[in-house]
Design a protein around this motif. Structure first.
Motif, PDB file in Angstrom:
ATOM      1  N   ILE A 193      -1.669   6.723   6.489  1.00 49.35           N
ATOM      2  CA  ILE A 193      -0.290   6.735   6.999  1.00 49.35           C
ATOM      3  C   ILE A 193       0.698   6.907   5.849  1.00 49.35           C
ATOM      4  N   ALA A 194       0.430   6.233   4.731  1.00 44.66           N
ATOM      5  CA  ALA A 194       1.317   6.325   3.567  1.00 44.66           C
ATOM      6  C   ALA A 194       1.363   7.755   3.026  1.00 44.66           C
ATOM      7  N   CYS A 195       0.220   8.433   3.026  1.00 40.38           N
ATOM      8  CA  CYS A 195       0.168   9.828   2.565  1.00 40.38           C
ATOM      9  C   CYS A 195       1.012  10.727   3.465  1.00 40.38           C
ATOM     10  N   ARG A 196       0.883  10.530   4.764  1.00 43.45           N
ATOM     11  CA  ARG A 196       1.643  11.354   5.713  1.00 43.45           C
ATOM     12  C   ARG A 196       3.143  11.082   5.600  1.00 43.45           C
TER      13      ARG A 196
ATOM     14  N   THR B 232       0.451   3.985  -2.945  1.00 41.70           N
ATOM     15  CA  THR B 232       0.081   5.362  -2.607  1.00 41.70           C
ATOM     16  C   THR B 232       1.114   6.346  -3.132  1.00 41.70           C
ATOM     17  N   GLU B 233       2.388   6.023  -2.958  1.00 42.15           N
ATOM     18  CA  GLU B 233       3.458   6.899  -3.444  1.00 42.15           C
ATOM     19  C   GLU B 233       3.384   7.062  -4.957  1.00 42.15           C
ATOM     20  N   ASN B 234       3.160   5.968  -5.670  1.00 44.79           N
ATOM     21  CA  ASN B 234       3.070   6.035  -7.133  1.00 44.79           C
ATOM     22  C   ASN B 234       1.882   6.883  -7.575  1.00 44.79           C
ATOM     23  N   TYR B 235       0.771   6.760  -6.850  1.00 42.61           N
ATOM     24  CA  TYR B 235      -0.421   7.553  -7.172  1.00 42.61           C
ATOM     25  C   TYR B 235      -0.106   9.043  -7.061  1.00 42.61           C
ATOM     26  N   ILE B 236       0.550   9.432  -5.978  1.00 43.95           N
ATOM     27  CA  ILE B 236       0.863  10.847  -5.758  1.00 43.95           C
ATOM     28  C   ILE B 236       1.943  11.324  -6.723  1.00 43.95           C
TER      29      ILE B 236
ATOM     30  N   ILE C 273       0.825  -1.213   0.000  1.00 44.38           N
ATOM     31  CA  ILE C 273       0.000   0.000   0.000  1.00 44.38           C
ATOM     32  C   ILE C 273       0.856   1.258   0.000  1.00 44.38           C
ATOM     33  N   GLN C 274       1.966   1.235   0.722  1.00 41.86           N
ATOM     34  CA  GLN C 274       2.857   2.401   0.754  1.00 41.86           C
ATOM     35  C   GLN C 274       3.332   2.753  -0.652  1.00 41.86           C
ATOM     36  N   LYS C 275       3.776   1.738  -1.388  1.00 40.72           N
ATOM     37  CA  LYS C 275       4.292   1.968  -2.741  1.00 40.72           C
ATOM     38  C   LYS C 275       3.176   2.387  -3.696  1.00 40.72           C
TER      39      LYS C 275
END
Length: 202
Positions: A49-52, A7-11, A3-5
């Motif tokens: 959490i990933a966004c933050r 989310t990062e790719n989305y942003i 999920i972290q990755k």
């Protein structure tokens, strides 16, 4: 992919979100819900959490540099623009002559050439390429964003603009750049939206 990755790719693929994060203009809960819905992920807390965490990685001056550059840029709008796509290697001498004229731009591809010109020149171009025109689009608008030489040293400016247009459902018909000029061709119906989203001083 975790999920972290995801989310990062989305942003990362949406530079305007990165800039909003850099300026603390984002509601993290709403952003997390949007990401969850679009990526079909139900773990809301993990996305939040990933966004933050991603926000903590951002370089604060990067987003500020893009906005400040665009604030100081000049925008010129030309209406009644048309694009004509023609077969390559046709009327080479005429294309060379067109390139010297201020009211026409040429984009050369591997298999075709795109001619961007105004309404007054359109009939002349059509006549010259009568049997080799692949596509013609009229009623377009040319947006010229003229920035300072700092453009060369600030990464992400073009990506930010393309993302901004895309997220506002503005289709880019053609685009090109020449040193500090970024040129974008859009449909006339989208002009009002461009004027709204490109007002960086409000």
């Amino acid at each position: 992919m975790n999920i972290q990755k995801l989310t990062e790719n989305y942003i990362k693929n949406r530079p305007f979100i990165q800039i909003a994060l850099g300026h603390d203009l984002i509601n993290y809960s709403k952003l997390a819900r949007i990401i969850g819905n679009e990526l079909d992920i139900s773990q809301f807390d993990a996305i939040l959490i990933a966004c933050r965490r991603y926000k903590e990685k951002l370089k604060p001056k990067k987003s500020l540099g893009i906005i400040e550059l665009l604030k100081k840029s000049n925008m010129t709008i030309n209406t009644n623009i048309s694009t004509i796509i023609v077969e390559k290697n046709q009327c080479i001498d005429y294309l060379t002559e067109l390139q010297k004229q201020n009211d026409t731009r040429i984009i050369k591809g591997e298999s075709a050439v795109t001619i961007i010109t105004n309404k007054d020149k359109l009939k002349e171009v059509e006549k010259r390429f009568k049997y080799s025109i692949l596509k013609k689009t009229e009623n377009l608008v040319e947006i010229i964003i003229r920035s300072s030489q700092k453009l060369e040293k600030i990464p992400g400016v073009t990506g930010y603009l393309y993302s901004l247009f895309g997220e506002n459902d503005i289709n880019i018909i053609e685009t090109m750049s020449t040193w500090t000029d970024t040129i974008i061709i859009i449909e006339n119906k989208d002009l009002s939206k461009v004027l709204e989203i490109m007002d960086f001083n409000t």
